[in-house]
Design a protein around this motif. Structure first.
Motif, PDB file in Angstrom:
ATOM      1  N   SER A  73       0.804  -1.226   0.000  1.00 35.49           N
ATOM      2  CA  SER A  73       0.000   0.000   0.000  1.00 35.49           C
ATOM      3  C   SER A  73       0.840   1.280   0.000  1.00 35.49           C
ATOM      4  O   SER A  73       0.346   2.347  -0.369  1.00 35.49           O
ATOM      5  CB  SER A  73      -0.954   0.011   1.196  1.00 35.49           C
ATOM      6  OG  SER A  73      -0.226   0.104   2.403  1.00 35.49           O
ATOM      7  N   VAL A  74       2.104   1.186   0.396  1.00 30.06           N
ATOM      8  CA  VAL A  74       2.979   2.364   0.438  1.00 30.06           C
ATOM      9  C   VAL A  74       4.293   2.144  -0.311  1.00 30.06           C
ATOM     10  O   VAL A  74       5.219   2.941  -0.189  1.00 30.06           O
ATOM     11  CB  VAL A  74       3.258   2.814   1.894  1.00 30.06           C
ATOM     12  CG1 VAL A  74       2.008   3.382   2.534  1.00 30.06           C
ATOM     13  CG2 VAL A  74       3.830   1.677   2.721  1.00 30.06           C
ATOM     14  N   ALA A  75       4.360   1.080  -1.100  1.00 28.91           N
ATOM     15  CA  ALA A  75       5.604   0.726  -1.791  1.00 28.91           C
ATOM     16  C   ALA A  75       6.040   1.783  -2.809  1.00 28.91           C
ATOM     17  O   ALA A  75       7.224   1.865  -3.137  1.00 28.91           O
ATOM     18  CB  ALA A  75       5.463  -0.635  -2.465  1.00 28.91           C
ATOM     19  N   ASP A  76       5.112   2.603  -3.309  1.00 26.23           N
ATOM     20  CA  ASP A  76       5.465   3.632  -4.285  1.00 26.23           C
ATOM     21  C   ASP A  76       6.015   4.903  -3.647  1.00 26.23           C
ATOM     22  O   ASP A  76       6.446   5.822  -4.343  1.00 26.23           O
ATOM     23  CB  ASP A  76       4.248   4.006  -5.143  1.00 26.23           C
ATOM     24  CG  ASP A  76       3.894   2.907  -6.137  1.00 26.23           C
ATOM     25  OD1 ASP A  76       4.772   2.091  -6.476  1.00 26.23           O
ATOM     26  OD2 ASP A  76       2.724   2.878  -6.580  1.00 26.23           O
ATOM     27  N   TYR A  77       5.998   4.980  -2.323  1.00 27.82           N
ATOM     28  CA  TYR A  77       6.511   6.163  -1.636  1.00 27.82           C
ATOM     29  C   TYR A  77       8.034   6.193  -1.735  1.00 27.82           C
ATOM     30  O   TYR A  77       8.693   5.163  -1.681  1.00 27.82           O
ATOM     31  CB  TYR A  77       6.069   6.170  -0.173  1.00 27.82           C
ATOM     32  CG  TYR A  77       4.651   6.649   0.012  1.00 27.82           C
ATOM     33  CD1 TYR A  77       4.367   7.839   0.658  1.00 27.82           C
ATOM     34  CD2 TYR A  77       3.566   5.905  -0.474  1.00 27.82           C
ATOM     35  CE1 TYR A  77       3.067   8.291   0.825  1.00 27.82           C
ATOM     36  CE2 TYR A  77       2.261   6.344  -0.318  1.00 27.82           C
ATOM     37  CZ  TYR A  77       2.022   7.538   0.331  1.00 27.82           C
ATOM     38  OH  TYR A  77       0.736   7.982   0.485  1.00 27.82           O
ATOM     39  N   VAL A  78       8.563   7.403  -1.876  1.00 29.63           N
ATOM     40  CA  VAL A  78       9.997   7.604  -2.060  1.00 29.63           C
ATOM     41  C   VAL A  78      10.508   8.475  -0.918  1.00 29.63           C
ATOM     42  O   VAL A  78       9.879   9.474  -0.549  1.00 29.63           O
ATOM     43  CB  VAL A  78      10.252   8.306  -3.420  1.00 29.63           C
ATOM     44  CG1 VAL A  78      11.722   8.587  -3.624  1.00 29.63           C
ATOM     45  CG2 VAL A  78       9.688   7.467  -4.558  1.00 29.63           C
ATOM     46  N   SER A  79      11.661   8.110  -0.372  1.00 34.83           N
ATOM     47  CA  SER A  79      12.218   8.906   0.726  1.00 34.83           C
ATOM     48  C   SER A  79      12.956  10.121   0.170  1.00 34.83           C
ATOM     49  O   SER A  79      13.537  10.073  -0.910  1.00 34.83           O
ATOM     50  CB  SER A  79      13.155   8.067   1.587  1.00 34.83           C
ATOM     51  OG  SER A  79      14.323   7.742   0.871  1.00 34.83           O
ATOM     52  N   GLU A  80      12.877  11.205   0.926  1.00 34.84           N
ATOM     53  CA  GLU A  80      13.631  12.403   0.589  1.00 34.84           C
ATOM     54  C   GLU A  80      14.089  13.058   1.884  1.00 34.84           C
ATOM     55  O   GLU A  80      13.405  12.980   2.900  1.00 34.84           O
ATOM     56  CB  GLU A  80      12.812  13.373  -0.261  1.00 34.84           C
ATOM     57  CG  GLU A  80      11.616  13.976   0.436  1.00 34.84           C
ATOM     58  CD  GLU A  80      10.894  14.990  -0.443  1.00 34.84           C
ATOM     59  OE1 GLU A  80      11.357  16.149  -0.518  1.00 34.84           O
ATOM     60  OE2 GLU A  80       9.876  14.620  -1.037  1.00 34.84           O
ATOM     61  N   PRO A  81      15.254  13.681   1.851  1.00 39.14           N
ATOM     62  CA  PRO A  81      15.711  14.383   3.051  1.00 39.14           C
ATOM     63  C   PRO A  81      14.905  15.664   3.256  1.00 39.14           C
ATOM     64  O   PRO A  81      14.561  16.350   2.285  1.00 39.14           O
ATOM     65  CB  PRO A  81      17.180  14.690   2.750  1.00 39.14           C
ATOM     66  CG  PRO A  81      17.269  14.694   1.256  1.00 39.14           C
ATOM     67  CD  PRO A  81      16.208  13.750   0.751  1.00 39.14           C
ATOM     68  N   VAL A  82      14.586  15.947   4.506  1.00 41.85           N
ATOM     69  CA  VAL A  82      13.838  17.153   4.841  1.00 41.85           C
ATOM     70  C   VAL A  82      14.433  17.789   6.092  1.00 41.85           C
ATOM     71  O   VAL A  82      15.124  17.136   6.872  1.00 41.85           O
ATOM     72  CB  VAL A  82      12.330  16.858   5.075  1.00 41.85           C
ATOM     73  CG1 VAL A  82      11.641  16.424   3.783  1.00 41.85           C
ATOM     74  CG2 VAL A  82      12.120  15.833   6.181  1.00 41.85           C
ATOM     75  N   SER A  83      14.126  19.059   6.268  1.00 41.85           N
ATOM     76  CA  SER A  83      14.511  19.773   7.478  1.00 41.85           C
ATOM     77  C   SER A  83      13.230  20.087   8.245  1.00 41.85           C
ATOM     78  O   SER A  83      12.397  20.861   7.779  1.00 41.85           O
ATOM     79  CB  SER A  83      15.261  21.056   7.128  1.00 41.85           C
ATOM     80  OG  SER A  83      15.632  21.725   8.316  1.00 41.85           O
ATOM     81  N   VAL A  84      13.085  19.478   9.386  1.00 42.51           N
ATOM     82  CA  VAL A  84      11.892  19.624  10.225  1.00 42.51           C
ATOM     83  C   VAL A  84      12.124  20.753  11.214  1.00 42.51           C
ATOM     84  O   VAL A  84      13.212  20.877  11.786  1.00 42.51           O
ATOM     85  CB  VAL A  84      11.611  18.308  10.993  1.00 42.51           C
ATOM     86  CG1 VAL A  84      10.366  18.434  11.852  1.00 42.51           C
ATOM     87  CG2 VAL A  84      11.498  17.135  10.029  1.00 42.51           C
ATOM     88  N   VAL A  85      11.111  21.570  11.408  1.00 37.52           N
ATOM     89  CA  VAL A  85      11.142  22.577  12.466  1.00 37.52           C
ATOM     90  C   VAL A  85      10.307  22.008  13.607  1.00 37.52           C
ATOM     91  O   VAL A  85       9.101  21.792  13.465  1.00 37.52           O
ATOM     92  CB  VAL A  85      10.552  23.927  11.983  1.00 37.52           C
ATOM     93  CG1 VAL A  85      10.591  24.944  13.121  1.00 37.52           C
ATOM     94  CG2 VAL A  85      11.293  24.432  10.760  1.00 37.52           C
ATOM     95  N   LEU A  86      10.964  21.719  14.730  1.00 39.12           N
ATOM     96  CA  LEU A  86      10.263  21.142  15.879  1.00 39.12           C
ATOM     97  C   LEU A  86       9.428  22.212  16.571  1.00 39.12           C
ATOM     98  O   LEU A  86       9.617  23.406  16.352  1.00 39.12           O
ATOM     99  CB  LEU A  86      11.268  20.511  16.837  1.00 39.12           C
ATOM    100  CG  LEU A  86      12.070  19.345  16.223  1.00 39.12           C
ATOM    101  CD1 LEU A  86      13.146  18.877  17.182  1.00 39.12           C
ATOM    102  CD2 LEU A  86      11.149  18.201  15.831  1.00 39.12           C
TER     103      LEU A  86
END
Length: 140
Positions: A76-89
């Motif tokens: 169900s999620v196999a097409d998702y691709v990882s990408e680096p992100v910058s999270v603001v906590l």
């Protein structure tokens, strides 16, 4: 030898720690945060798309790398691709993470049940009211 842990930003139903626990996955930490320049879209499932001036909210979790791999090997999620992100906590501090997104051209369908579940979870997590309204608009 200790298992490698990675920071993952979740914005869909995987923000629910009880859902992850039902899959045998337990994050070592979780913190509310957001990504600048992204908006949420809900089709069959949720994805984030680049959108200038918008903000996508979610949860940053520390997980074992093998658990993340197992989570995203599901069909169900196999097409998702990882990408680096910058999270603001929530305290304003930055954190580097990966975020799994469905390529926008693969976003299709409509899943009102998913959207309503996400709406409920966003409320439980205390995500900002304007963001909850963005989800609500896609839940009808």
């Amino acid at each position: 030898m200790s298992e490698k842990t990675i920071a993952v930003f979740f914005y869909g139903l995987f923000m629910d720690e009880s859902l992850l626990a039902s899959k045998g996955i337990r994050p070592s930490s979780a913190a509310i945060g957001h990504l600048e320049g992204y908006g949420i879209r809900i089709g069959s499932r949720a994805t984030l798309v680049r959108e200038h001036g918008n903000r996508a909210h979610g949860v940053l979790m520390m997980l074992q790398a093998k658990d993340v791999e197992a989570l995203y090997s599901d069909e169900s999620v196999a097409d998702y691709v990882s990408e680096p992100v910058s999270v603001v906590l929530s305290d304003g501090s930055p954190a580097s993470a990966i975020c799994y997104n469905l390529p926008e051209q693969k976003l299709e369908g409509k899943n009102v049940d998913y959207a309503r579940s996400l709406l409920s979870l966003a409320g439980e997590l205390g995500l900002p009211a304007d963001y909850v309204e963005q989800i609500r608009a896609q839940a009808t």
